[in-house]
Design an enzyme around this catalytic site. Structure first.
Site: not given
Ligand code: ADP
Ligand code: ZN
Ligand code: MG
Length: 630
Positions: A209, A428
Site C-alpha cells: 500500500t 458457469e
Molecule cells: P509497502 O511498503 O506498503 O509494502 P511499497 O511502498 O514498497 O509498499 O510499495 C511498492 C510499490 O508500489 C511502490 O514502489 C510504488 O511503485 C507502488 N505503490 C504503492 N503504493 C502506492 C501509492 N499510494 N502511490 C503510488 N505508487 C504506489
Molecule cells: Zn461455480
C-alpha cells in the site's frame, strides 16, 4: 542507496593507528639520530682505556653504551661498530683512526622500520575494503577496529527524489505527515511554543500500500537525509550486533539532523517479547531494548523523526507503542476507486500509453488492488503491448493483464472431454444468469470455460461497479444465490451434479455462517455474535489452525447449524427458481458458451437483457413441472 552521508570512508576510520605508528617511528629515528653519538671504534677503545665507559651492550657488530663523562656538547649515549680484535690491535699499533662500518646506516634502518609497517597497513586496507562489500558478520576486518560501527553499515540517503506527488490515493496519510514535513523543514520554528513533534510515527497497512514509498517521500518532500534499516535484517545476527546497529543509526541521524530514521518491517524486530518460541530471542530483545532506549534518549526538538512501517501492528510489543515512542499511527488502506485512479495516473506517466487510455476504466476493473498491484499491472500491460508489437499501451493490454493478475494464467492446452466441458459451461452459465437476473448484484463481465489457475475449471467474472463497505442482508442472500447458481444449473440441465461446485458450496457456507454467527442475521438466534471476525489480531494459536473456543451451548450450536442450512437451502431455491424460469435461455447460452469458450461484451449483454426480462409465471411453472417430471 545513493551517496552515503557518513563523511569518511570506513578505512579512514583506522587513522589513529596509522598516526600512532608514524609517531613511534619518528621517535625511534629521533632517538637514533639525535640523542646518540656515533663513536669511531678507535675512540671507543681509547675511552675504554681511560675507564670512561660506564656500561655497554654488545651485539655481533655493534656496541651501544654510556660514557661516564660525555665530552662537552656531546651525548653520554654512544654507539660504535666493532672491528675484529686482531685487526683492531694492528690498527691501534699503527695509530690509525678507524671504525667498523654501520650495517646499512640510518636510511636502511628507516626502511627496515617503514617497509614492514607499510606492508602491514596495505594488507589491512585490503582486508577492510574486502570486508566492506560483505554484510554484517562476513566482514571480520571491520570488527577489528570498530565493532558496531563498521558492521552497522547504516547509510543515509541525502538526495531522495521521491516526494508526495509520487504517492497517490492516500490523502489522509499525506495530510498527517505534512506536519512532519513542515517540522523537519524548520525544527526551531516549530518548537517555538514548546510543542514537540511525536518522536515516532508508525505507518500501518497491508503489503503494497506504499508504506516504504511514503516514508521515503516524507524525506524527499522535506529534503532531509533518510536513514533506514529493515527489521528483518536483524533476524540472523549475533547478539549485540543489532543493538550496535540501532545505536549507530540514531547516532548518525543525530549527526545529520534534521533527519528521518526509518525502520521498515518493524514487526520482525518489535514482536512482543517472549511471544515467539523460536530462537534468536536474545538478539531481538537486545535490539528492541536498544531501540527503546534510543527513542527515549533523544529530544525530538533536535529534528529527528522516527518512522516505522508494519503490516501487523497488533503483534508489536506494547512498549513500542506507548506514548513518547510510536504513539502516532498513520493507516494506509487499500485504495478505493478514486485512489486507484490517482495511483494509475502516477504510474501511467511512466509508460507510453495510448491517448484513449482511461484510468477510470482500469480502476473499475481492479477493486482490491493495492498500489503495488497497480504498479505491477501497468508494467504487465506495457509488456503485453510490447509482445503484440503495438505502438502504445492500450486498454486491451490492461484487460488481459487484469485477468492474468486476478485469475492466473490461461492454460488453453488443458484437454477435457466434451461431457466435462458441457458441465462446466452449464455451471458457469448458471452463475452468470442468476447474477444477471438479480438486480443489484455485481455486473457480469465475462464468462469462460477456459481453465485458468489451479483448481478453477471455468470462471464467471463479476466486477463490482463501486467499492462497498457495508452489505445488506438481501445483498448477502443474493451473493449466496449466485454462488449456488452453478450447482442449481447443473441439477436442472444435467443428469447428475458434479464436484465442480465444491468451492462454491464452501464459500456459500462461509457466507451463511458469517450471517448467522457474526452479523446477527438469523431471526431465531437474534442479534448476537457467536464468533469473532477472523482477524490478524488473533493470537498465534489461531494462526496455527487451533479453532476458537466455542462460547455457546449445544442447543445454540444446533440452532446455528439449522440457521446456516436454512439460508443455504433458501439461496439454492432462489437460484433454482431463477434458472427454471429461464431454462431455455440457460440451455441456449450454455451451448453458445461451449462453442465460444468465453463470452463477453455484446453477446453477454444480450443474454443479460434476456435474463432480466420479466419471465411469465406460466413459463416458470411449466418448466418446473417439466423438470420435476423428468
Ligand atoms: P509497502 O511498503 O506498503 O509494502 P511499497 O511502498 O514498497 O509498499 O510499495 C511498492 C510499490 O508500489 C511502490 O514502489 C510504488 O511503485 C507502488 N505503490 C504503492 N503504493 C502506492 C501509492 N499510494 N502511490 C503510488 N505508487 C504506489
Ligand atoms: Zn461455480
Ligand atoms: Mg515496505
Amino acid at each position: 542507496m545513493e551517496e552515503p552521508v557518513s563523511k569518511d570512508p570506513r578505512w579512514m576510520r583506522g587513522w589513529p593507528i596509522v598516526a600512532a605508528l608514524a609517531l613511534v617511528l619518528a621517535l625511534q629515528l629521533f632517538g637514533q639520530v639525535f640523542s646518540v653519538t656515533e663513536l669511531p671504534y678507535s675512540e671507543f677503545l681509547q675511552e675504554v682505556a681511560r675507564h670512561n665507559v660506564a656500561e655497554v651492550v654488545v651485539s655481533p657488530d655493534r656496541i651501544e653504551g654510556h660514557l661516564a663523562q660525555p665530552p662537552a656538547g656531546g651525548h653520554d649515549r654512544f654507539v660504535t661498530y666493532r672491528v675484529d680484535a686482531p685487526l683492531a690491535q694492528q690498527l691501534q699499533a699503527g695509530d690509525v683512526h678507524f671504525t667498523g662500518a654501520a650495517q646499512g646506516g640510518w636510511l636502511s634502518a628507516l626502511f627496515s622500520w617503514v617497509m614492514p609497517a607499510l606492508v602491514f597497513v596495505g594488507v589491512w586496507l585490503l582486508v577492510m575494503r574486502a570486508s566492506g562489500r560483505k554484510d554484517g558478520l562476513g566482514g571480520f576486518g571491520g570488527g577489528l577496529l570498530s565493532i558496531g560501527r563498521s558492521r552497522a553499515k547504516v547509510f543515509g540517503e541525502t538526495d531522495i527524489k521521491v516526494n508526495f506527488d509520487d504517492v497517490a490515493g492516500v490523502d489522509e496519510a499525506k495530510a498527517e505527515l505534512q506536519e512532519v514535513v513542515d517540522f523537519l523543514k524548520a525544527p526551531q520554528a516549530h518548537s517555538r511554543l514548546g510543542a514537540r513533534m511525536p518522536k515516532g510515527i508508525l505507518l500501518v497497512g497491508p503489503p503494497g500500500t506504499g508504506k516504504t514509498l511514503l516514508a521515503r517521500a516524507v524525506a524527499g518532500q522535506a529534503g532531509v537525509p533518510f536513514f533506514s534499516i529493515n527489521g528483518s535484517e536483524f533476524v540472523e545476527m549475533f547478539v549485540g550486533v543489532g543493538a550496535a546497529r540501532v545505536r549507530d543509526l540514531f547516532e548518525q541521524a543525530r549527526g545529520h539532523a534534521p533527519a528521518i530514521v526509518f525502520i521498515d518491517e518493524i514487526d520482525a524486530l518489535g514482536r512482543a517479547r517472549g511471544a515467539s518460541a523460536l530462537g534468536g530471542q536474545d538478539e531481538k530483545e537486545q535490539t528492541l531494548n536498544q531501540l527503546l532506549a534510543e527513542m527515549d534518549g533523544f529530544d525530538s526538538r533536535l529534528g529527528v523523526v522516527v518512522l516505522a512501517a508494519t503490516n501487523r501492528p497488533e503483534i508489536l510489543d506494547a512498549a513500542l507503542l506507548r506514548a513518547g515512542r510510536f504513539d502516532r499511527q498513520v493507516v494506509l488502506d487499500r485504495p478505493d476507486r478514486r485512489g486507484r485512479v490517482e495511483i494509475l495516473q502516477v504510474h501511467l506517466q511512466r509508460v507510453h500509453g495510448s491517448p484513449q487510455l482511461d484510468a477510470d476504466a482500469i480502476a473499475a476493473l481492479t477493486p482490491g488492488f493495492t498500489g503495488a498491484d497497480l504498479a505491477n499491472l501497468v508494467n504487465e500491460a506495457a509488456l503485453a503491448a510490447t509482445r503484440r508489437n503495438a505502438d502504445d499501451v492500450a486498454m486491451q493490454d490492461f484487460t488481459t493483464s487484469v485477468e492474468r493478475v486476478v485469475a492466473g494464467l490461461e492454460k488453453r492446452n488443458r484437454i477435457m472431454n466434451a461431457q466435462e466441458r458441457r458441465a462446466i459451461a452449464v455451471h458457469e452459465m448458471g452463475h452468470a444468469l442468476v447474477a444477471m437476473a438479480l438486480p443489484g448484484t455485481d455486473k457480469v463481465h465475462k464468462v469462460s470455460i477456459i481453465p485458468r489457475g489451479i483448481g478453477a475449471l471455468g470462471f464467471t467474472m463479476q466486477r463490482p461497479t463501486e467499492d462497498r463497505f457495508l452489505l445488506t442482508r438481501s445483498e448477502l442472500e443474493d451473493r449466496m444465490a449466485v454462488l449456488l447458481g452453478g450447482r442449481a444449473a447443473e441439477s436442472i440441465l444435467l443428469a447428475e451434479v458434479s464436484t465442480g461446485a465444491e468451492d462454491d458450496l464452501a464459500r456459500a457456507t462461509d457466507l451463511a455462517r458469517a450471517m448467522v454467527m457474526r452479523f446477527g442475521m438469523d431471526d431465531k438466534l437474534g442479534n448476537v455474535t457467536y464468533e469473532r471476525a477472523p482477524s490478524p489480531l488473533l493470537p498465534v494459536s489461531a494462526e496455527l489452525g487451533v479453532p476458537q473456543v466455542r462460547q455457546y451451548s449445544d442447543q445454540t450450536g444446533r440452532d446455528i447449524d439449522i440457521g446456516i442450512r436454512r439460508l443455504a437451502d433458501a439461496a439454492f431455491q432462489r437460484a433454482s427458481d431463477i434458472l427454471l424460469g429461464r431454462k431455455a435461455l440457460l440451455r441456449q447460452s450454455s451451448d453458445l458458451l461451449l462453442t465460444r469458450e468465453s463470452l463477453e461484451g455484446d453477446e453477454l449483454a444480450a443474454i443479460a437483457r434476456a435474463a432480466c426480462a420479466p419471465q411469465p409465471a406460466a413459463t416458470v411453472a411449466a418448466e418446473a413441472a417439466a423438470t420435476l417430471g423428468r
